[in-house]
Design a protein around this motif. Structure first.
Motif, PDB file in Angstrom:
ATOM      1  N   GLY B 263      20.013  14.659  -0.097  1.00  0.00           N
ATOM      2  CA  GLY B 263      19.223  15.591  -0.888  1.00  0.00           C
ATOM      3  C   GLY B 263      18.109  16.275  -0.124  1.00  0.00           C
ATOM      4  N   ARG B 264      17.744  15.762   1.019  1.00  0.00           N
ATOM      5  CA  ARG B 264      16.668  16.424   1.760  1.00  0.00           C
ATOM      6  C   ARG B 264      16.792  16.105   3.238  1.00  0.00           C
ATOM      7  N   GLY B 265      16.345  17.027   4.043  1.00  0.00           N
ATOM      8  CA  GLY B 265      16.298  16.808   5.480  1.00  0.00           C
ATOM      9  C   GLY B 265      14.910  16.363   5.874  1.00  0.00           C
ATOM     10  N   ARG B 266      14.788  15.832   7.065  1.00  0.00           N
ATOM     11  CA  ARG B 266      13.485  15.399   7.546  1.00  0.00           C
ATOM     12  C   ARG B 266      13.264  15.952   8.952  1.00  0.00           C
ATOM     13  N   VAL B 267      12.032  16.285   9.213  1.00  0.00           N
ATOM     14  CA  VAL B 267      11.675  16.801  10.520  1.00  0.00           C
ATOM     15  C   VAL B 267      11.657  15.649  11.526  1.00  0.00           C
ATOM     16  N   SER B 268      12.205  15.875  12.699  1.00  0.00           N
ATOM     17  CA  SER B 268      12.138  14.875  13.760  1.00  0.00           C
ATOM     18  C   SER B 268      11.168  15.347  14.836  1.00  0.00           C
ATOM     19  N   VAL B 269      10.169  14.535  15.104  1.00  0.00           N
ATOM     20  CA  VAL B 269       9.186  14.918  16.118  1.00  0.00           C
ATOM     21  C   VAL B 269       9.866  15.107  17.475  1.00  0.00           C
ATOM     22  N   ASP B 270      10.909  14.318  17.720  1.00  0.00           N
ATOM     23  CA  ASP B 270      11.612  14.395  19.007  1.00  0.00           C
ATOM     24  C   ASP B 270      12.194  15.782  19.287  1.00  0.00           C
ATOM     25  N   THR B 271      12.536  16.503  18.236  1.00  0.00           N
ATOM     26  CA  THR B 271      13.082  17.842  18.464  1.00  0.00           C
ATOM     27  C   THR B 271      12.053  18.946  18.214  1.00  0.00           C
ATOM     28  N   VAL B 272      11.077  18.672  17.345  1.00  0.00           N
ATOM     29  CA  VAL B 272      10.037  19.685  17.127  1.00  0.00           C
ATOM     30  C   VAL B 272       9.249  19.892  18.420  1.00  0.00           C
ATOM     31  N   ARG B 273       8.969  18.805  19.111  1.00  0.00           N
ATOM     32  CA  ARG B 273       8.114  18.924  20.297  1.00  0.00           C
ATOM     33  C   ARG B 273       8.710  19.830  21.367  1.00  0.00           C
ATOM     34  N   PRO B 274       9.981  19.630  21.784  1.00  0.00           N
ATOM     35  CA  PRO B 274      10.516  20.566  22.783  1.00  0.00           C
ATOM     36  C   PRO B 274      10.631  21.996  22.262  1.00  0.00           C
ATOM     37  N   ASN B 275      10.860  22.154  20.959  1.00  0.00           N
ATOM     38  CA  ASN B 275      10.896  23.501  20.380  1.00  0.00           C
ATOM     39  C   ASN B 275       9.543  24.183  20.576  1.00  0.00           C
ATOM     40  N   LEU B 276       8.475  23.456  20.261  1.00  0.00           N
ATOM     41  CA  LEU B 276       7.137  24.015  20.405  1.00  0.00           C
ATOM     42  C   LEU B 276       6.789  24.220  21.877  1.00  0.00           C
ATOM     43  N   ALA B 277       7.233  23.282  22.707  1.00  0.00           N
ATOM     44  CA  ALA B 277       6.961  23.395  24.146  1.00  0.00           C
ATOM     45  C   ALA B 277       7.612  24.652  24.707  1.00  0.00           C
ATOM     46  N   LEU B 278       8.831  24.922  24.270  1.00  0.00           N
ATOM     47  CA  LEU B 278       9.536  26.114  24.722  1.00  0.00           C
ATOM     48  C   LEU B 278       8.799  27.380  24.256  1.00  0.00           C
ATOM     49  N   ALA B 279       8.310  27.345  23.032  1.00  0.00           N
ATOM     50  CA  ALA B 279       7.553  28.487  22.500  1.00  0.00           C
ATOM     51  C   ALA B 279       6.290  28.722  23.319  1.00  0.00           C
ATOM     52  N   GLN B 280       5.595  27.648  23.637  1.00  0.00           N
ATOM     53  CA  GLN B 280       4.355  27.770  24.403  1.00  0.00           C
ATOM     54  C   GLN B 280       4.644  28.193  25.843  1.00  0.00           C
ATOM     55  N   TYR B 281       5.790  27.754  26.347  1.00  0.00           N
ATOM     56  CA  TYR B 281       6.191  28.148  27.695  1.00  0.00           C
ATOM     57  C   TYR B 281       6.387  29.665  27.736  1.00  0.00           C
ATOM     58  N   ALA B 282       6.984  30.214  26.686  1.00  0.00           N
ATOM     59  CA  ALA B 282       7.244  31.658  26.634  1.00  0.00           C
ATOM     60  C   ALA B 282       5.960  32.450  26.424  1.00  0.00           C
ATOM     61  N   VAL B 283       5.092  31.955  25.520  1.00  0.00           N
ATOM     62  CA  VAL B 283       3.825  32.635  25.227  1.00  0.00           C
ATOM     63  C   VAL B 283       2.708  31.596  25.307  1.00  0.00           C
ATOM     64  N   PRO B 284       2.100  31.459  26.492  1.00  0.00           N
ATOM     65  CA  PRO B 284       1.126  30.377  26.684  1.00  0.00           C
ATOM     66  C   PRO B 284      -0.044  30.395  25.696  1.00  0.00           C
ATOM     67  N   ALA B 285      -0.442  31.586  25.240  1.00  0.00           N
ATOM     68  CA  ALA B 285      -1.599  31.657  24.331  1.00  0.00           C
ATOM     69  C   ALA B 285      -1.317  30.991  22.980  1.00  0.00           C
ATOM     70  N   LEU B 286      -0.068  30.649  22.739  1.00  0.00           N
ATOM     71  CA  LEU B 286       0.261  29.948  21.493  1.00  0.00           C
ATOM     72  C   LEU B 286      -0.343  28.551  21.426  1.00  0.00           C
ATOM     73  N   GLY B 287      -0.769  28.048  22.567  1.00  0.00           N
ATOM     74  CA  GLY B 287      -1.237  26.662  22.634  1.00  0.00           C
ATOM     75  C   GLY B 287      -2.329  26.318  21.650  1.00  0.00           C
ATOM     76  N   THR B 288      -3.207  27.281  21.349  1.00  0.00           N
ATOM     77  CA  THR B 288      -4.322  26.965  20.443  1.00  0.00           C
ATOM     78  C   THR B 288      -3.939  27.125  18.968  1.00  0.00           C
TER      79      THR B 288
END
Lengths: 95, 363, 470
Positions: B263-288
């Motif tokens: 009935g519901r999905g759950r967020v996994s930190v293990d996959t959110v983190r590399p997703n965010l890391a990739l985003a920050q890698y592309a646009v470093p100012a996203l860090g804040t």
């Protein structure tokens, strides 16, 4: 006048004053207190602008939940009620 | 009361089909186990990018883009253009190969110089080796899907029932659907329940080889302008865009936990983190930027990753529509085709037989 | 940090701290994680480091006692730490001093406490309007009154406590405004007689205000706040028994306002982990389903304190002890006798606490104070009129309202608008609020800077799965 609840204001001893800036203006606080308290005592209530209409907002829940007292320090948005005052800290209004 | 068609699933596929069928004169009803448009249709990242569509589906995606553009402001449509980035030689080769094939399939994709890229997106990292651009790319606001289709159904006088899970389907002369809000009778049914297609078809003893991906999306607080287009990655593992209100939406198909049956999905930190890391890698100012919410949505697929669009195998009068890779983009269009098919009209582009042999990569 | 503890307790208020103490006393390796720099929670929040000395109060004494007990125990107290994500099993992602680290444990106790409900009224977003509980947080840590001349408005005993504290800290109370009637309090009196010390404190607060000539407006409510970036004054109106307005407004001048309508449990962490929730007016609204000893439907997850229903600090502490003992027993440590004692004390103090909670239960007229132009969702600046337009367009759930209007999509995660939104849906649909759950909660539990959530990483080590089919 008879007071059943005593006035303790004069019995409170605070730490040495420190000076920080809020939107470039100097504000005095005490080492070890949080920004929300120091800014409130200085009469600086308007800490951020709301989205859409830019309305003035300030500390509300004082416990790190409501996000109304957020300010910007070094480009990072932080909660004033959970950020300690330090000498020379440059604080900007957020939003 | 016997409906001409009962549609199970009130996302883009179900509502889009309902609108077409009603235009064609049918009396239809839409049933959803939750609220309209709050499943995958409402929780995906809203990316409308030809650069990440499958080659064979490109004609459908091009038509889909036109549908979204027509829906316009009501769905938060924005045609911003989009860049896809490669950060090393391997990714650059991948990008070259894939975008060339997609361009041949009709997507106006071009490769851009470093200077063009910098002019377009000055906040990008210096690490970009190669980039493609598509002026047709953009996004819509997926959270407005429910509101949009609800309004459209109401305007068209189409009945709908929310929080109305179908728990049994009987077939004699008509279909009888058991729901908590009573029995619904219909001449035909259309299964458009996304990741829940498999248990739904199983109510009629039909096996659909539907699997669900659990895609994760993250949103930040409002930020000063950091990007003006949709940014993607050669591997498809990053999509991001900044909305007009300043919030940034970050996705890329990183997998969360859970199943539709739970009935519901759950967020996994293990996959959110590399997703965010990739985003920050592309646009470093996203860090804040502070992360406000991450969530998951179930994206249904079958082993060959092509749509199910046609007759439910072995059940006369039952149809199925789903498992469209890029379903948010293509949904408004392919649901029109599905509606036409049920109405007995020849669809403008071919549908995808749900009774086909599901060997990987075949159709 | 990637220590494995037997038990991690999240929340250092009376309930969490007592749970940690009880489990630690059974010989278990216990960590107590709290956002604040010192134990005490909101109710016994400690003074911050800027206060070198100040007269003691009932709250500081109770808090100091708890802090001493924790200090004397073997508990690992992780202070100034924010849990932003919890994974079943248990792994906690903890933000502390700009670094995120992971802590693991066998059993998890959530003692997440309560927050405040404030019924939206025109002008309630004006800077200088503090929550009633928010004001107490300010007093306790900074010993600073909210302004020079403050109006204090709200339900239950808290409104009198806040007024009294303002006077203690040298501020002036312009007026006390409370929706409760004297008759409401007379009804609560029998259960208060069993708590003579508390009754006496309350009597002193009220008597002091009366001696000082502070007007107390019973059965009245703030209907409007004037001012822009600072409070100038408020309008108040008389209420009937159902808290519907009956009279014209009168104006009161002040430079600050404290406003509150009771407490609501912080259920988001438990809800996110899959604990079923139910609505109970008598306990402050939506609460997670627990057994009496704090167990949940999820293995080795326990809940205690005001986060399971508003019963007050004393009950929360006893419930914490009970829950800590049960969590320890489930790990094979401890006896049933201690649990029985703790349970008896908890049930007794809970009865009193719920009498106080009852004074704040929203009544039907209250929702009407939120006018069409009033901002309901503070974060996203969404008005009642916008939410009602969404309702009229067919939205019927908190999730649908959120998707369509952005109400509840802001940084606070809907914590301060969910109750008011449910009221509006209830009013329009005729369904009871118990049928209108809050929007699906989403992680993180608190906003986290992206760079910290992402952590340090090496691009080439990024796990890149095979690309999508062409």
């Amino acid at each position: 006048m008879i007071r059943l609840v005593p006035n303790h204001a004069l019995k409170i001893v605070r730490s040495a004053p420190v000076v920080f800036t809020f939107d470039g203006q100097s504000v005095e606080g005490h080492a070890g207190e949080n920004l929300a308290g120091a800014l409130l005592r200085a009469g600086r209530l308007h800490l951020r602008n709301a989205p859409a209409n830019g309305g003035p907002r300030g500390a509300f829940c004082c416990m790190g939940l409501c996000q109304e007292c957020t300010v910007r320090i070094d480009g990072q948005v932080v909660e004033a009620c959970r950020t300690e005052v330090t000498q020379g800290l440059a604080v900007e209004r957020a939003g | 009361m016997i409906y001409d068609t009962a549609i199970i699933g009130g996302g883009i596929m179900g509502c889009g089909s309902a609108l077409r069928l009603a235009q064609g004169g049918q009396r239809v009803i839409v049933l959803d186990q939750g609220d309209l448009g709050q499943g995958a249709s409402g929780v995906n990242a809203g990316t409308l990018s030809l650069q990440i569509k499958r080659v064979k589906l490109m004609p459908y995606a091009l038509k889909g883009h036109a549908c979204w553009e027509a829906m316009g402001k009501a769905v938060g449509f924005a045609k911003t253009g989009g860049y896809t980035l490669a950060f090393n030689a391997r990714e650059a080769a991948l990008l070259q190969e894939r975008q060339t094939l997609k361009a041949q399939a009709g997507a106006p994709i071009e490769f851009v110089s470093n200077n063009q890229l910098r002019n377009g997106e000055p906040n990008l990292t210096q690490q970009v080796v190669s980039a493609s651009y598509c002026a047709e790319d953009g996004y819509a606001n997926a959270s407005l899907t429910g509101q949009y289709y609800l309004g459209k159904l109401r305007d068209a006088g189409i009945e709908y029932r929310e929080r109305c899970e179908v728990t049994a389907i009987e077939r004699d002369k008509n279909f009888k659907l058991t729901t908590p809000q009573g029995t619904i009778n219909a001449t035909r049914i259309l299964l458009a329940a996304g990741a829940w297609l498999k248990p739904l078809a199983a109510l009629m003893d039909v096996h659909l080889p539907v699997q669900a991906r659990v895609n994760t999306v993250t949103v930040t607080e409002r930020m000063p302008p950091l990007m003006s287009t949709v940014i993607g990655h050669a591997t498809g593992l990053l999509t991001m865009k900044q909305k007009a209100n300043g919030t940034l939406l970050i996705g890329g198909g990183w997998q969360g936990l859970g199943t539709p049956q739970e009935g519901r999905g759950r967020v996994s930190v293990d996959t959110v983190r590399p997703n965010l890391a990739l985003a920050q890698y592309a646009v470093p100012a996203l860090g804040t930027a502070r992360i406000l919410r991450s969530w998951t949505g179930f994206e249904a697929n079958v082993p060959d990753f092509y749509p199910l669009a046609g007759v439910l195998p072995g059940v006369e009068g039952a149809y199925v529509l789903g498992c469209v890779r890029g379903g948010y983009t293509i949904g408004p269009y392919i649901s029109q085709l599905m509606g036409d098919y049920i109405l007995g009209r020849e669809p403008e582009l071919p549908l995808f037989d749900p009774g086909r042999d599901f060997k990987e990569g075949t159709i | 940090m990637s220590d494995r503890f037997d038990i991690i307790v999240v929340g250092g208020g009376p309930s969490g701290a007592r749970a940690a103490l009880a489990a630690s006393a059974q010989g278990l390796n216990v960590a107590l994680i709290d956002e604040q720099s010192a134990i005490g929670g909101q109710v016994w929040r400690a003074k911050n480091a800027s206060i070198l000395s100040a007269p003691k109060t009932h709250e500081t004494r109770a808090g100091d006692a708890l802090r001493r007990d924790v200090l004397a125990s073997d508990i690992t107290h992780i202070e100034g730490a924010r849990v932003w994500q919890i994974e079943t099993g248990w792994t906690l992602h903890v933000l502390r001093k700009d670094v995120s680290s992971e802590l693991t444990c066998k059993s998890l106790v959530l003692a997440t406490g309560a927050r405040e409900y404030v019924q939206p009224v025109p002008g309630w977003t004006t800077s200088g309007v503090l929550g009633l509980a928010g004001a107490t947080a300010l007093f306790k840590q900074s010993l600073t009154p909210p302004g020079k001349r403050t109006i204090v408005s709200g339900t239950g005993p808290l409104v009198f406590f806040v007024a009294s504290e303002i006077r203690r800290l040298g501020g002036e109370v312009a007026a006390v405004v409370t929706p409760n009637s004297r008759r409401d309090w007379m009804r609560a009196l029998p259960s208060m007689l069993g708590r003579p010390a508390l009754l006496m404190r309350g009597a002193i607060w009220v008597a002091d205000l009366m001696l000082a000539g502070v007007p107390i407006y019973w059965q009245r409510v703030v209907t409007d706040v004037s001012g822009d970036d600072q409070v100038r004054g408020v309008s108040i109106a008389k209420l009937d028994q159902n808290w519907a307005r009956t009279s014209e407004d009168i104006m009161l001048a002040a430079d600050s306002l404290c406003l509150g309508n009771g407490l609501i449990p912080n259920i988001e962490a438990a809800h996110m982990l899959g604990v079923p929730i139910r609505h109970d007016h008598a306990l402050g609204g939506w609460i997670p389903e627990t057994t009496e000893d704090g167990g949940t439907s999820i293995d080795r997850l326990y809940l205690c304190g005001d986060g399971t229903g508003i019963r007050g600090a004393e009950a929360a502490a006893h419930q914490g002890t009970l829950t800590g003992l049960c969590a320890a027993a489930d790990l094979g440590h401890g006896t049933v006798n201690l649990q029985k004692q703790a349970k008896a004390k908890w049930l007794k103090s809970a009865r009193f606490g719920m009498t106080m909670t009852a004074l704040s239960i929203p009544r039907v007229g209250q929702a009407q104070l939120t006018t069409p132009e009033t901002i309901v969702c503070r974060c996203e600046n969404v008005t009642r009129a916008t939410i009602e337009a969404e309702l009229n367009a067919g939205a019927q759930s908190s999730n649908a309202i959120k998707s369509g209007s952005r109400a509840g999509m802001g940084p606070c995660g809907g914590k301060f608008c969910a109750t008011a939104i449910a009221q509006l849906i209830a009013q329009q649909s005729g369904a009871p609020v118990a049928n209108i759950p809050p929007a699906t909660p989403r992680p993180p539990l608190r906003p986290v800077p992206l760079s910290i959530a992402a952590g340090s990483f090496d691009y080439d080590a990024l796990p890149i799965p095979k690309p999508a089919p062409l």
